[in-house]
Write a protein that holds these residues in place. Sequence first.
Motif, short mmCIF file in Angstrom:
data_model
loop_
_atom_site.label_atom_id
_atom_site.label_comp_id
_atom_site.label_asym_id
_atom_site.label_seq_id
_atom_site.Cartn_x
_atom_site.Cartn_y
_atom_site.Cartn_z
N GLN A 133 -2.11 3.19 3.24
CA GLN A 133 -1.32 2.79 2.08
C GLN A 133 -2.19 2.73 0.82
O GLN A 133 -1.71 3.03 -0.28
CB GLN A 133 -0.65 1.43 2.32
CG GLN A 133 0.55 1.50 3.25
CD GLN A 133 1.38 0.23 3.19
OE1 GLN A 133 1.23 -0.60 2.30
NE2 GLN A 133 2.26 0.07 4.17
N ALA A 136 -2.46 6.23 -0.36
CA ALA A 136 -1.19 6.66 -0.93
C ALA A 136 -1.00 6.10 -2.34
O ALA A 136 -0.50 6.79 -3.24
CB ALA A 136 -0.04 6.24 -0.03
N ALA A 137 -1.40 4.85 -2.55
CA ALA A 137 -1.27 4.23 -3.87
C ALA A 137 -2.14 4.94 -4.90
O ALA A 137 -1.73 5.15 -6.04
CB ALA A 137 -1.63 2.75 -3.79
N ARG A 139 -3.26 8.15 -4.66
CA ARG A 139 -2.74 9.50 -4.87
C ARG A 139 -1.54 9.50 -5.81
O ARG A 139 -1.40 10.39 -6.66
CB ARG A 139 -2.30 10.10 -3.52
CG ARG A 139 -3.41 10.54 -2.61
CD ARG A 139 -2.87 11.38 -1.47
NE ARG A 139 -3.90 11.59 -0.47
CZ ARG A 139 -3.97 10.89 0.66
NH1 ARG A 139 -3.08 9.95 0.92
NH2 ARG A 139 -4.93 11.14 1.53
N ALA A 140 -0.65 8.51 -5.63
CA ALA A 140 0.58 8.47 -6.41
C ALA A 140 0.37 7.94 -7.83
O ALA A 140 1.31 7.92 -8.62
CB ALA A 140 1.62 7.61 -5.69
N GLY A 141 -0.85 7.49 -8.13
CA GLY A 141 -1.13 6.97 -9.46
C GLY A 141 -0.69 5.53 -9.65
O GLY A 141 -0.68 5.03 -10.77
N ARG A 142 -0.34 4.84 -8.55
CA ARG A 142 0.02 3.42 -8.66
C ARG A 142 -1.21 2.54 -8.80
O ARG A 142 -1.11 1.36 -9.14
CB ARG A 142 0.83 2.97 -7.44
CG ARG A 142 2.18 3.66 -7.31
CD ARG A 142 3.07 2.97 -6.29
NE ARG A 142 2.45 2.88 -4.98
CZ ARG A 142 2.54 3.83 -4.05
NH1 ARG A 142 3.20 4.95 -4.30
NH2 ARG A 142 1.95 3.70 -2.87
#
Length: 291
Positions: A133, A136-137, A139-142
């Motif tokens: 996670q 993923a955060a 990569r997604a720019g979050r």
Amino acid sequence: MNLRQLRYVVATADHGTMTSAAQALYVAQPALSRAVRELERELGVELFARSGRGVVLTPVGEQVVQQARVALEAVDAIEGLSVARANGRPGAELRIATTSSLEPELTGRLIPRFARDQPAVRIRVVRCEDRDQVAAAVRAGRADLALADLPVPGDMAAHPFEQREVVLISPPALRVREPVPPAALDGMRLVLPARGSARRAEIDGMLRRIGATPVAAVESDERGSWLGWVRAGMGSLLWYRNQLDDTEGVVVRSFMPPITRMIGIVHAHRQLPPAARDFLAFAKETAREHH
């Protein structure tokens, strides 16, 4: 062609094997090998030739690596420019992802020190269940950065921060050889996080790697109660030495060979905002101070 491929090729040239290069960069070896092969196909040339157990640069590979070093140095110089720094810009925000087990490291140690020097930067912690996670955060720019376990997937840049020692925390009555051989955990009664939790998955993975199957004496995510159960003699606990505050009534033992985990600052292969660059530089300096 991209910067990640150039970094991997230069690291392979420097270390002589793709395995050593991957370890130095804290990326998976198959991801590094794949990136190098993709660059070779794109350029239509062979960059490395096998030599014994390692690799050596071909003549054209030497030329490519020479130019790659120039390109990477130029990129580093550009990223280091401080034309628009976040510490003088009101409203700058820095988002850092991490897991629950590493959050105390971030909020109790790194962020307070950084905030003293950069009071204008608003820092937000992005809490994640596990390392997947976290990735993923990012990569997604979050999240701009992450504090995570290493290694990470090959599409992430990793900067080693600290190697943490896992120790055995036991009731005084437990008799075990010191330093403790990891095999001694086989059949030992342990206080463990609840099944299905991210922390339990980390410990189960570590136990599988050393080939030990303990007995679950207690399974609970009530972290504040773990040492109390150890003091009561219900079982032993695996935890990190640097996160121990109160060891009264328990015995802390090291393993031999040591059981360690490397953590680092992670980000995607893209231009970082000024506040993230500042934090990364601060974290690297902090890591050097502890070595």
